[in-house]
Design a protein around this motif. Structure first.
Motif, PDB file in Angstrom:
ATOM      1  N   PHE A  65      -5.974   0.149  -4.886  1.00 36.54           N
ATOM      2  CA  PHE A  65      -5.328   0.199  -6.197  1.00 36.54           C
ATOM      3  C   PHE A  65      -3.846  -0.102  -6.021  1.00 36.54           C
ATOM      4  N   GLN A  66      -3.292  -0.797  -7.017  1.00 33.22           N
ATOM      5  CA  GLN A  66      -1.904  -1.204  -6.965  1.00 33.22           C
ATOM      6  C   GLN A  66      -1.254  -0.925  -8.317  1.00 33.22           C
ATOM      7  N   ALA A  67      -0.024  -0.422  -8.274  1.00 35.32           N
ATOM      8  CA  ALA A  67       0.778  -0.239  -9.488  1.00 35.32           C
ATOM      9  C   ALA A  67       1.950  -1.203  -9.401  1.00 35.32           C
ATOM     10  N   LYS A  68       2.093  -2.048 -10.437  1.00 35.34           N
ATOM     11  CA  LYS A  68       3.150  -3.058 -10.440  1.00 35.34           C
ATOM     12  C   LYS A  68       3.957  -2.966 -11.725  1.00 35.34           C
ATOM     13  N   LEU A  69       5.253  -3.166 -11.576  1.00 34.96           N
ATOM     14  CA  LEU A  69       6.151  -3.298 -12.717  1.00 34.96           C
ATOM     15  C   LEU A  69       6.748  -4.691 -12.598  1.00 34.96           C
ATOM     16  N   GLY A  70       6.283  -5.592 -13.438  1.00 37.80           N
ATOM     17  CA  GLY A  70       6.633  -6.999 -13.270  1.00 37.80           C
ATOM     18  C   GLY A  70       6.001  -7.493 -11.973  1.00 37.80           C
ATOM     19  N   ASP A  71       6.805  -8.061 -11.099  1.00 40.15           N
ATOM     20  CA  ASP A  71       6.306  -8.541  -9.803  1.00 40.15           C
ATOM     21  C   ASP A  71       6.468  -7.513  -8.690  1.00 40.15           C
ATOM     22  N   GLN A  72       7.067  -6.390  -9.005  1.00 38.31           N
ATOM     23  CA  GLN A  72       7.370  -5.377  -8.001  1.00 38.31           C
ATOM     24  C   GLN A  72       6.197  -4.399  -7.830  1.00 38.31           C
ATOM     25  N   VAL A  73       5.677  -4.310  -6.601  1.00 33.17           N
ATOM     26  CA  VAL A  73       4.636  -3.322  -6.294  1.00 33.17           C
ATOM     27  C   VAL A  73       5.339  -1.987  -6.068  1.00 33.17           C
ATOM     28  N   ILE A  74       4.993  -0.999  -6.892  1.00 30.98           N
ATOM     29  CA  ILE A  74       5.660   0.301  -6.749  1.00 30.98           C
ATOM     30  C   ILE A  74       4.760   1.374  -6.139  1.00 30.98           C
ATOM     31  N   ALA A  75       3.453   1.107  -6.086  1.00 33.01           N
ATOM     32  CA  ALA A  75       2.534   2.018  -5.407  1.00 33.01           C
ATOM     33  C   ALA A  75       1.284   1.240  -5.021  1.00 33.01           C
ATOM     34  N   GLU A  76       0.698   1.644  -3.893  1.00 31.37           N
ATOM     35  CA  GLU A  76      -0.516   0.987  -3.424  1.00 31.37           C
ATOM     36  C   GLU A  76      -1.279   1.984  -2.558  1.00 31.37           C
ATOM     37  N   ALA A  77      -2.574   2.120  -2.840  1.00 40.48           N
ATOM     38  CA  ALA A  77      -3.384   3.081  -2.090  1.00 40.48           C
ATOM     39  C   ALA A  77      -4.850   2.677  -2.128  1.00 40.48           C
ATOM     40  N   ASP A  78      -5.573   3.091  -1.107  1.00 39.69           N
ATOM     41  CA  ASP A  78      -7.016   2.855  -1.049  1.00 39.69           C
ATOM     42  C   ASP A  78      -7.723   3.673  -2.116  1.00 39.69           C
ATOM     43  N   GLU A  79      -8.869   3.202  -2.545  1.00 42.92           N
ATOM     44  CA  GLU A  79      -9.694   3.900  -3.540  1.00 42.92           C
ATOM     45  C   GLU A  79      -9.932   5.348  -3.129  1.00 42.92           C
ATOM     46  N   ALA A  80     -10.194   5.587  -1.860  1.00 41.27           N
ATOM     47  CA  ALA A  80     -10.497   6.939  -1.380  1.00 41.27           C
ATOM     48  C   ALA A  80      -9.303   7.884  -1.496  1.00 41.27           C
ATOM     49  N   ASP A  81      -8.097   7.327  -1.616  1.00 39.59           N
ATOM     50  CA  ASP A  81      -6.891   8.150  -1.637  1.00 39.59           C
ATOM     51  C   ASP A  81      -6.363   8.452  -3.034  1.00 39.59           C
ATOM     52  N   VAL A  82      -6.797   7.695  -4.047  1.00 41.14           N
ATOM     53  CA  VAL A  82      -6.320   7.940  -5.412  1.00 41.14           C
ATOM     54  C   VAL A  82      -7.234   8.951  -6.104  1.00 41.14           C
ATOM     55  N   VAL A  83      -6.721   9.505  -7.192  1.00 43.25           N
ATOM     56  CA  VAL A  83      -7.491  10.447  -8.001  1.00 43.25           C
ATOM     57  C   VAL A  83      -7.502   9.912  -9.432  1.00 43.25           C
ATOM     58  N   HIS A  84      -8.666   9.924 -10.051  1.00 47.22           N
ATOM     59  CA  HIS A  84      -8.808   9.473 -11.438  1.00 47.22           C
ATOM     60  C   HIS A  84      -8.899  10.694 -12.352  1.00 47.22           C
ATOM     61  N   ILE A  85      -7.959  10.783 -13.305  1.00 52.42           N
ATOM     62  CA  ILE A  85      -7.938  11.897 -14.255  1.00 52.42           C
ATOM     63  C   ILE A  85      -7.644  11.337 -15.639  1.00 52.42           C
ATOM     64  N   GLU A  86      -8.540  11.586 -16.564  1.00 52.73           N
ATOM     65  CA  GLU A  86      -8.356  11.210 -17.973  1.00 52.73           C
ATOM     66  C   GLU A  86      -7.929   9.743 -18.138  1.00 52.73           C
ATOM     67  N   GLY A  87      -8.556   8.862 -17.397  1.00 55.73           N
ATOM     68  CA  GLY A  87      -8.274   7.437 -17.527  1.00 55.73           C
ATOM     69  C   GLY A  87      -7.046   6.951 -16.777  1.00 55.73           C
ATOM     70  N   ASN A  88      -6.374   7.838 -16.076  1.00 54.18           N
ATOM     71  CA  ASN A  88      -5.198   7.454 -15.289  1.00 54.18           C
ATOM     72  C   ASN A  88      -5.518   7.493 -13.804  1.00 54.18           C
ATOM     73  N   VAL A  89      -4.881   6.599 -13.060  1.00 51.50           N
ATOM     74  CA  VAL A  89      -5.002   6.583 -11.606  1.00 51.50           C
ATOM     75  C   VAL A  89      -3.783   7.301 -11.047  1.00 51.50           C
ATOM     76  N   TYR A  90      -4.012   8.346 -10.276  1.00 61.23           N
ATOM     77  CA  TYR A  90      -2.940   9.111  -9.647  1.00 61.23           C
ATOM     78  C   TYR A  90      -2.846   8.712  -8.181  1.00 61.23           C
ATOM     79  N   PHE A  91      -1.648   8.248  -7.779  1.00 53.61           N
ATOM     80  CA  PHE A  91      -1.400   7.783  -6.424  1.00 53.61           C
ATOM     81  C   PHE A  91      -0.814   8.899  -5.564  1.00 53.61           C
ATOM     82  N   PRO A  92      -1.217   8.969  -4.282  1.00 54.47           N
ATOM     83  CA  PRO A  92      -0.594   9.955  -3.394  1.00 54.47           C
ATOM     84  C   PRO A  92       0.910   9.680  -3.303  1.00 54.47           C
TER      85      PRO A  92
END
Length: 103
Positions: A2-29
């Motif tokens: 999973f990747q979080a980007k603001l424009g072209d800037q990657v601000i977070a990146e984590a494997d599926e096993a490391d993120v948590v899904h809560i109420e439609g949001n992806v929570y990054f370590p």
């Protein structure tokens, strides 16, 4: 991955096993968030079932976008039980940060 980007800037990146899904949001370590892109925001909020929230402003170039990310530094024990995993300090992003699953 999973990747979080603001424009072209990657601000977070984590494997599926490391993120948590809560109420439609992806929570990054916290360790997966790029250094220097978050700044504490004073906006107060307490979720009735997750606990006290910490909002963050997200850096976009020279600007700071207020309250575009949040985390629960010390979620309620019942919230951890409900989610099935400790998500203390994990960071989620508001809609202008594009979160997507990559190959």
């Amino acid at each position: 991955m999973f990747q979080a980007k603001l424009g072209d800037q990657v601000i977070a990146e984590a494997d599926e096993a490391d993120v948590v899904h809560i109420e439609g949001n992806v929570y990054f370590p916290p360790s997966s968030v790029a250094e220097g892109v978050l700044r504490d925001s004073p906006t107060p909020y307490t979720c009735p079932w997750k606990g006290e929230c910490q909002y963050y402003s997200v850096r976009s170039g020279d600007d700071w976008l207020t309250d575009r990310a949040w985390a629960y530094p010390e979620p309620y024990p019942t919230a951890i039980d409900k989610v099935g995993r400790d998500f203390s300090g994990f960071v989620a992003f508001w809609k202008d940060v594009q979160v997507s699953q990559t190959a």
